[in-house]
Design a protein around this motif. Sequence first.
Motif, PDB file in Angstrom:
ATOM      1  N   LYS A  72      44.349 -40.453  38.498  1.00 23.21           N
ATOM      2  CA  LYS A  72      44.932 -39.980  37.288  1.00 23.21           C
ATOM      3  C   LYS A  72      44.330 -40.583  35.914  1.00 23.21           C
ATOM      4  CE  LYS A  72      49.427 -39.789  35.142  1.00 23.21           C
ATOM      5  NZ  LYS A  72      50.849 -40.410  35.219  1.00 23.21           N
TER       6      LYS A  72
ATOM      7  N   LEU B 153      45.563 -29.960  28.880  1.00 24.48           N
ATOM      8  CA  LEU B 153      46.275 -31.122  28.178  1.00 24.48           C
ATOM      9  C   LEU B 153      47.841 -30.893  28.476  1.00 24.48           C
ATOM     10  CD1 LEU B 153      43.601 -32.248  27.646  1.00 24.48           C
ATOM     11  CD2 LEU B 153      44.516 -33.042  25.563  1.00 24.48           C
ATOM     12  N   ALA B 154      48.362 -29.773  27.905  1.00 23.84           N
ATOM     13  CA  ALA B 154      49.737 -29.602  27.911  1.00 23.84           C
ATOM     14  C   ALA B 154      50.225 -29.366  29.299  1.00 23.84           C
ATOM     15  CB  ALA B 154      49.946 -28.260  27.056  1.00 23.84           C
ATOM     16  N   GLU B 155      49.412 -28.795  30.264  1.00 26.30           N
ATOM     17  CA  GLU B 155      50.203 -28.470  31.623  1.00 26.30           C
ATOM     18  C   GLU B 155      50.043 -29.836  32.262  1.00 26.30           C
ATOM     19  OE1 GLU B 155      47.946 -25.009  32.890  1.00 26.30           O
ATOM     20  OE2 GLU B 155      47.799 -26.310  35.026  1.00 26.30           O
ATOM     21  N   ASN B 156      49.054 -30.795  32.024  1.00 27.05           N
ATOM     22  CA  ASN B 156      49.076 -31.934  32.636  1.00 27.05           C
ATOM     23  C   ASN B 156      49.468 -33.076  32.305  1.00 27.05           C
ATOM     24  OD1 ASN B 156      47.386 -30.989  35.368  1.00 27.05           O
ATOM     25  ND2 ASN B 156      46.221 -30.214  33.717  1.00 27.05           N
ATOM     26  N   ARG B 157      50.106 -32.979  30.980  1.00 26.19           N
ATOM     27  CA  ARG B 157      50.515 -33.960  29.846  1.00 26.19           C
ATOM     28  C   ARG B 157      49.644 -34.991  30.096  1.00 26.19           C
ATOM     29  NH1 ARG B 157      56.404 -35.345  32.482  1.00 26.19           N
ATOM     30  NH2 ARG B 157      56.313 -36.682  30.699  1.00 26.19           N
TER      31      ARG B 157
ATOM     32  N   HIS C  42      38.653 -32.686  25.452  1.00 23.29           N
ATOM     33  CA  HIS C  42      39.287 -32.221  24.344  1.00 23.29           C
ATOM     34  C   HIS C  42      38.837 -32.643  22.863  1.00 23.29           C
ATOM     35  CE1 HIS C  42      43.035 -32.207  21.756  1.00 23.29           C
ATOM     36  NE2 HIS C  42      42.991 -30.761  22.250  1.00 23.29           N
TER      37      HIS C  42
ATOM     38  N   ARG D 120      47.567 -37.465  27.276  1.00 23.75           N
ATOM     39  CA  ARG D 120      47.754 -37.919  26.007  1.00 23.75           C
ATOM     40  C   ARG D 120      46.454 -37.496  25.348  1.00 23.75           C
ATOM     41  NH1 ARG D 120      45.846 -42.316  23.811  1.00 23.75           N
ATOM     42  NH2 ARG D 120      45.117 -43.198  25.720  1.00 23.75           N
ATOM     43  N   PRO D 121      46.598 -36.682  24.225  1.00 25.32           N
ATOM     44  CA  PRO D 121      45.341 -36.516  23.416  1.00 25.32           C
ATOM     45  C   PRO D 121      44.747 -37.888  22.730  1.00 25.32           C
ATOM     46  CG  PRO D 121      47.282 -35.743  22.165  1.00 25.32           C
ATOM     47  CD  PRO D 121      47.637 -36.369  23.480  1.00 25.32           C
ATOM     48  N   THR D 122      43.706 -38.009  22.389  1.00 24.38           N
ATOM     49  CA  THR D 122      43.124 -39.249  21.660  1.00 24.38           C
ATOM     50  C   THR D 122      43.720 -39.353  20.340  1.00 24.38           C
ATOM     51  OG1 THR D 122      41.272 -40.273  20.719  1.00 24.38           O
ATOM     52  CG2 THR D 122      41.106 -37.789  20.925  1.00 24.38           C
TER      53      THR D 122
ATOM     54  N   LEU E 109      54.771 -28.021  39.419  1.00 26.39           N
ATOM     55  CA  LEU E 109      54.212 -27.471  38.414  1.00 26.39           C
ATOM     56  C   LEU E 109      52.516 -27.336  38.602  1.00 26.39           C
ATOM     57  CD1 LEU E 109      55.478 -25.702  36.275  1.00 26.39           C
ATOM     58  CD2 LEU E 109      54.824 -27.573  34.682  1.00 26.39           C
ATOM     59  N   SER E 110      52.121 -28.605  39.202  1.00 26.06           N
ATOM     60  CA  SER E 110      50.615 -28.750  39.468  1.00 26.06           C
ATOM     61  C   SER E 110      50.210 -28.440  40.765  1.00 26.06           C
ATOM     62  CB  SER E 110      50.361 -30.030  38.782  1.00 26.06           C
ATOM     63  OG  SER E 110      50.990 -31.063  39.521  1.00 26.06           O
TER      64      SER E 110
ATOM     65  N   ASN F  85      43.466 -27.391  25.359  1.00 20.31           N
ATOM     66  CA  ASN F  85      44.776 -27.393  24.907  1.00 20.31           C
ATOM     67  C   ASN F  85      45.704 -27.019  26.049  1.00 20.31           C
ATOM     68  OD1 ASN F  85      44.554 -28.469  22.434  1.00 20.31           O
ATOM     69  ND2 ASN F  85      44.322 -26.604  21.218  1.00 20.31           N
TER      70      ASN F  85
ATOM     71  N   TYR G 219      54.551 -37.124  38.682  1.00 20.05           N
ATOM     72  CA  TYR G 219      54.406 -37.797  37.312  1.00 20.05           C
ATOM     73  C   TYR G 219      55.224 -39.176  37.499  1.00 20.05           C
ATOM     74  CZ  TYR G 219      52.727 -33.309  35.634  1.00 20.05           C
ATOM     75  OH  TYR G 219      52.023 -32.117  35.501  1.00 20.05           O
TER      76      TYR G 219
ATOM     77  N   TRP H   3      51.605 -35.430  18.826  1.00 19.84           N
ATOM     78  CA  TRP H   3      52.130 -36.011  20.098  1.00 19.84           C
ATOM     79  C   TRP H   3      52.471 -37.601  19.717  1.00 19.84           C
ATOM     80  CZ3 TRP H   3      51.215 -40.058  23.408  1.00 19.84           C
ATOM     81  CH2 TRP H   3      51.294 -39.980  24.490  1.00 19.84           C
ATOM     82  N   TYR H   4      51.638 -38.114  19.091  1.00 22.60           N
ATOM     83  CA  TYR H   4      51.966 -39.608  18.533  1.00 22.60           C
ATOM     84  C   TYR H   4      53.310 -39.683  17.740  1.00 22.60           C
ATOM     85  CZ  TYR H   4      47.616 -40.714  20.876  1.00 22.60           C
ATOM     86  OH  TYR H   4      46.852 -40.602  21.786  1.00 22.60           O
TER      87      TYR H   4
ATOM     88  N   PRO I 198      46.596 -32.267  41.923  1.00 24.10           N
ATOM     89  CA  PRO I 198      47.375 -33.444  41.237  1.00 24.10           C
ATOM     90  C   PRO I 198      46.879 -34.812  41.897  1.00 24.10           C
ATOM     91  CG  PRO I 198      48.349 -31.862  43.037  1.00 24.10           C
ATOM     92  CD  PRO I 198      47.198 -31.259  42.571  1.00 24.10           C
TER      93      PRO I 198
END
Lengths: 344, 222
Positions: free
Chosen positions: B51, B106-110, B62, B112-114, B34-35, B103, A66, A266-267, B44
């Motif tokens: 990405k 998304l959490a694992e790969n960081r 999601h 961002r949710p919409t 982690l990934s 979920n 990252y 999150w936001y 990755p």
Amino acid sequence: MAALLRGLRVGRALRGFGSVVVPKTSSPQCNGLRRGFHCAALRLQEDKDKSIPVPPSSAASSTTTYHEHYRAPPSKNNTATYMHEAPAPEAAASEAAAKEAPQPNTSYADQSGEQGEEYETEEQLQAHILNAALDFVQLHGWTLEAISAGAETLGLSAASSGMFQNGAGDLVLHFIAQCNAQLTEQMAEQHNQVQLGQAEPKKTAEFLRDAVETRLRMLMPYIDNWPQAMSILLLPHNIPDSLKHLSTLVDDIWYYAGDRSTDLNWYTKRAALTGIYNTTELVMIQDSSEDFQDTWNFLENRIQDIVNMAGAAKQVASTGEAVAQGLMGAAVTLKNLTGINQRR
Amino acid sequence: MQRAVFAHIALHDWTHVFSPLRIRQCCLKHRVQLSSRAYSVIPPPRDEAEKALLHSMLRVDHAGEYGANRIYAGQMAVLGRSQIGPLIQEMWDQEKKHLAKFNEILAENRVRPTLLLPLWNVAGFLLGAGTALLGKEGAMACTVAVEESISEHYNSQIRALMEEDPDRYVELLKLIKEFRDDEMEHHDTGLEHDAESLPGYKLLKSAIQLGCTAAIFVSQRL
């Protein structure tokens, strides 16, 4: 006669082909340049076996994927010569200018840099110059003069600061990126320790406070000139980059604090932490207390505010649910009493 | 068909149970990235472009599952106590599993949710409840329309990933194919239960599908 003409044409074509393969004209300086790069590449091969002062990858664990944009590109030993065969015109001009200043020393590999490191790419060269320039910020402020002074300590010409299109903005952004990378490394290291069971996990509020404090302490050597840096970051052409750095910083802090939310939280969390960080930074630049104790107290209070607000929000939600259930129960009771609720 | 579906679900549950255990083991034994675990769903990313692409795909998926969840919730709120209630509940439970999986990813790969999740929350519930008020056929018609849109969307994602590099995305492709099969099953269930007998079925279906396309478009970007 025709054969002679054909031979001449072939010869001219071959020479043309040759000059395409060798992009630069064969001037003695450029020959020296190529030889210098070749020496640099050889020296890099040796250095690869020794330990190079690159940030430890073990601490990276979950961050390498990252945070690659914070690190210099991994040593491209094989491609060193290839990369320098066709550099950007401005780099060639400035590097040629840098070479011309110390006239006899045309071998790029022999420049005395920090710890005798060889510069393989333009980005790494710029990073080295900017790192050196940070020492002169207290004297010259966040300006091109600091960059020129830094370049001079590396044995390059003061005109090397012309390499930086954005001038002082480059210096400030580089410094910020460096601080963020340092913080992320520390947090990743702590995260590893917790995973290995060697350390206790911190509570969220405490973690946030420590992270923001650590990050702001990195500003302490430069705090006198920091208002100038902040105003540079507010220039329109710097705003996208500075926002990107800030958002990545806040995202990293929350990630290592354990936030794994995938909804609107999150936001809201990141917005709250951005607010805390910015206001604490502003408090810090006008703080005159011992070891910035006022700033840390301010930070502690702001984080407490957020924690209280989150707690209050949860209470409101649960109270609302309880009230709704109570009303439904009352409505059902009423319907039963008046006989409306009968199944037909 | 049923047995294949059950096998799919069983495999899906097994990976669900297995992965948290392996995470802890992995992190305790060696400090791996982690990934980079072999069983992580997305590889990755090699560069920023990949990405961005992967994250936008996961984000919209999601959002889609979240919206579908809310649509079924709306339908249950109106028709929960009717005859069709258990069927809708069963389909809703499958959507809940899909949402939980996303979920986790998304959490694992960081990722961002919409930002529009609250909007999909309200819009989905209103759509589900509104069509359920038209009766059982209305609810089924809504299901058919939405599931068709989602299946088409998953299919285009599968096509895109296959064109890119099927070997690299083998895990993600498997996941999306499995979810697409589930959505197609819901679509068929809806058709079986008299969705088409709703007056104005075609109009409602095209309106809902237009809304879904717009929602997908926006969620990919925002």
